[in-house]
Design an enzyme around this catalytic site. Sequence first.
Site, short mmCIF file in Angstrom:
data_model
loop_
_atom_site.label_atom_id
_atom_site.label_comp_id
_atom_site.label_asym_id
_atom_site.label_seq_id
_atom_site.Cartn_x
_atom_site.Cartn_y
_atom_site.Cartn_z
N CYS A 201 2.21 18.06 -1.58
CA CYS A 201 1.27 18.17 -2.61
C CYS A 201 2.08 18.90 -4.25
CB CYS A 201 0.31 18.54 -2.85
SG CYS A 201 0.02 18.24 -0.88
N TYR B 138 9.23 -8.81 4.70
CA TYR B 138 8.94 -6.74 5.07
C TYR B 138 8.00 -6.36 5.42
CZ TYR B 138 12.45 -6.98 0.68
OH TYR B 138 13.22 -7.72 -0.68
N ASP C 151 6.54 -7.05 0.14
CA ASP C 151 6.02 -5.63 0.21
C ASP C 151 7.09 -4.71 0.84
OD1 ASP C 151 4.84 -2.51 0.34
OD2 ASP C 151 3.63 -4.03 2.06
N GLN D 249 1.73 2.59 7.77
CA GLN D 249 1.24 2.80 5.96
C GLN D 249 0.02 4.36 6.87
OE1 GLN D 249 1.47 2.48 3.32
NE2 GLN D 249 1.45 0.20 3.39
N CYS E 218 5.63 0.22 -3.66
CA CYS E 218 5.91 1.62 -4.04
C CYS E 218 5.89 2.29 -4.97
CB CYS E 218 5.38 2.73 -3.11
SG CYS E 218 7.23 1.87 -2.76
N GLU F 221 11.13 -8.99 9.37
CA GLU F 221 11.28 -7.78 9.28
C GLU F 221 12.89 -7.00 9.37
OE1 GLU F 221 9.41 -3.93 8.59
OE2 GLU F 221 11.52 -3.28 9.22
C1 LIG Z 1 7.52 -0.69 2.47
S1 LIG Z 1 6.98 -1.20 4.37
C2 LIG Z 1 5.56 -2.42 4.51
C3 LIG Z 1 5.50 -2.18 5.80
C4 LIG Z 1 4.23 -3.53 5.71
N1 LIG Z 1 4.15 -4.58 5.03
C5 LIG Z 1 3.12 -2.69 6.19
O1 LIG Z 1 2.78 -2.48 4.93
O2 LIG Z 1 3.06 -1.83 7.26
C6 LIG Z 1 8.87 -1.75 3.95
C7 LIG Z 1 9.31 -1.91 5.03
O3 LIG Z 1 10.18 -2.86 5.22
C8 LIG Z 1 11.79 -2.83 5.60
N2 LIG Z 1 12.66 -3.32 5.25
C9 LIG Z 1 13.14 -2.68 4.14
N3 LIG Z 1 14.72 -3.39 3.74
C10 LIG Z 1 14.35 -4.21 4.73
C11 LIG Z 1 15.56 -5.76 4.64
N4 LIG Z 1 16.68 -6.12 3.46
N5 LIG Z 1 14.43 -7.27 5.21
C12 LIG Z 1 13.31 -7.16 5.63
N6 LIG Z 1 13.19 -5.32 5.95
C13 LIG Z 1 13.17 -4.44 5.09
C14 LIG Z 1 11.54 -1.25 5.87
O4 LIG Z 1 12.00 -1.62 7.32
C15 LIG Z 1 9.29 -1.42 5.96
O5 LIG Z 1 9.12 -1.43 7.68
#
Ligand SMILES: C[S@@+](CC[C@H](N)C(=O)[O-])C[C@H]1O[C@@H](n2cnc3c(N)ncnc32)[C@H](O)[C@@H]1O
Length: 457
Positions: free
Chosen positions: A86, A317, A386, A288, A413, A338
């Site tokens: 926080c 992603y 994402d 999330q 993010c 993913e």
């Molecule tokens: C910010 S999260 C978004 C997940 C999903 N879109 C959600 O809203 O719940 C990013 C995701 O990217 C995956 N990730 C990280 N590097 C990656 C890569 N090079 N290729 C594919 N996925 C990846 C992570 O494991 C994670 O699940």
Amino acid sequence: MSRTLPINKNDYIDVVFEDLTHDGAGVAKVDGYPLFVANGLPGEKAKVKVIKTGKSYGVGRLIELYEKSPYRVDIPVSEKHKYGGCQLEHISYEGQLKYKENQVRQVLNRIGKLENVTIHPILGMENPLYYRNKAQVPVGEQDGKLIAGFFKPRSHEIVDTDESLIQLPEVNEAVQTVKEICSKLGIPAYQEETHSGVVRHIMARYGKQTSELMVVIITRTKDIPQKNKLVEEITVRLPKVKSIVHNINSKRTNVILGKKTTVLWGSEVIYDYIGNVKFAISALSFYQVNPVQTKVLYDKALEYADLKGEESVIDAYCGIGTITLFLAQKAKNVFGVEVVPDAIEDARRNAELNEMENVEFADGEAEVVIPKWYQEGNAADVLVVDPPRKGCDEALLKTIIDMKPKKVVYVSCNPATLARDLRILEDGGYKTLEVQPVDMFPMTTHVEAVAKIILNL
Ligand SMILES: C[S@@+](CC[C@H](N)C(=O)[O-])C[C@H]1O[C@@H](n2cnc3c(N)ncnc32)[C@H](O)[C@@H]1O
């Protein structure tokens, strides 16, 4: 040649704070040299004592505030809350939203050099407290008792914490209860210095719409002493628990979770809903953490994708397929990619759970899988990304530019990597039309944003 610094250790100087660091400290500039001071807020004038000077920045201590920010909330900054994530506790919610929205505007301008982009006012929460559906808390020992809380910044000292301003009460209660049970049963905490002991972290996850609770106990050892008693007590004291999972992390590492998980009791997953879509969530998968704002974020992503039902969509992603399934309600088909295999398993299960047949998932790196798809002659009309904080891999951005989907929706993010990637897409023939900042993480310095990008050739 070494540069002479404009300030020295133990100097007393007057400053005006311009910005905040990731940890929520005020940033002042002295002849361009940044000085980080805990508890300073943008716009405030103060006297500070310089306590450390490094090559690229210095650290100061607040001595006297001459002019206060109108957004300052007059409470003592609590160590527990600050280390528990926080960092903006001492700023009113209005002030937090203003700061985050400005951050998105500034970064898109400075790093992205974007012109004529509509940046909308940030979407905040009606009630910005007690929103997190997940906690993962390090465990240690103090005076023969188990403690669980947060690491002090740049240290391995744990601050025992029994409250949180941002976690859902069910999550907080779960962590405290498991801590107490482990302590009562004499299950030893992990000792980092000697790489001995058992319990490293306690994790809890809660499905807000289903009231289902998952408890994950992360240990250094393959076995947990008193395992059966531990499980029994958890099920008695936490009636909402649906899944108790053991994760083994035997390495000397700061990474929290190991690769091996076994179910100690109940189900391998818990369920939750975002809108009408039901999700199975396993221990290792990304989900999330703010269920209320996730719906706001995904609705915006769906609005920007502007699907008519005929489109092929790629969701890079994709995690456990959350955005994928949202999109699939309106698209001809959606392909999710993913890197975490467990998440892809969850994603497939989620598609089945919701009887959605127009989705497919691939397990691998987006920057490898999507270029390969493209080389094989596949293309998408709309591409959604994402990525994690580091943003999109360059190979993926290059493939997007070659593939030329009509629309790209970028969920981010980290505004800095969003701005960097938008610049690359703009240079490759795309135009960013609008950006919507969303406050997914009240009380923290983090901000999320969704961008709508169209092909501009
Ligand atoms: C910010 S999260 C978004 C997940 C999903 N879109 C959600 O809203 O719940 C990013 C995701 O990217 C995956 N990730 C990280 N590097 C990656 C890569 N090079 N290729 C594919 N996925 C990846 C992570 O494991 C994670 O699940």
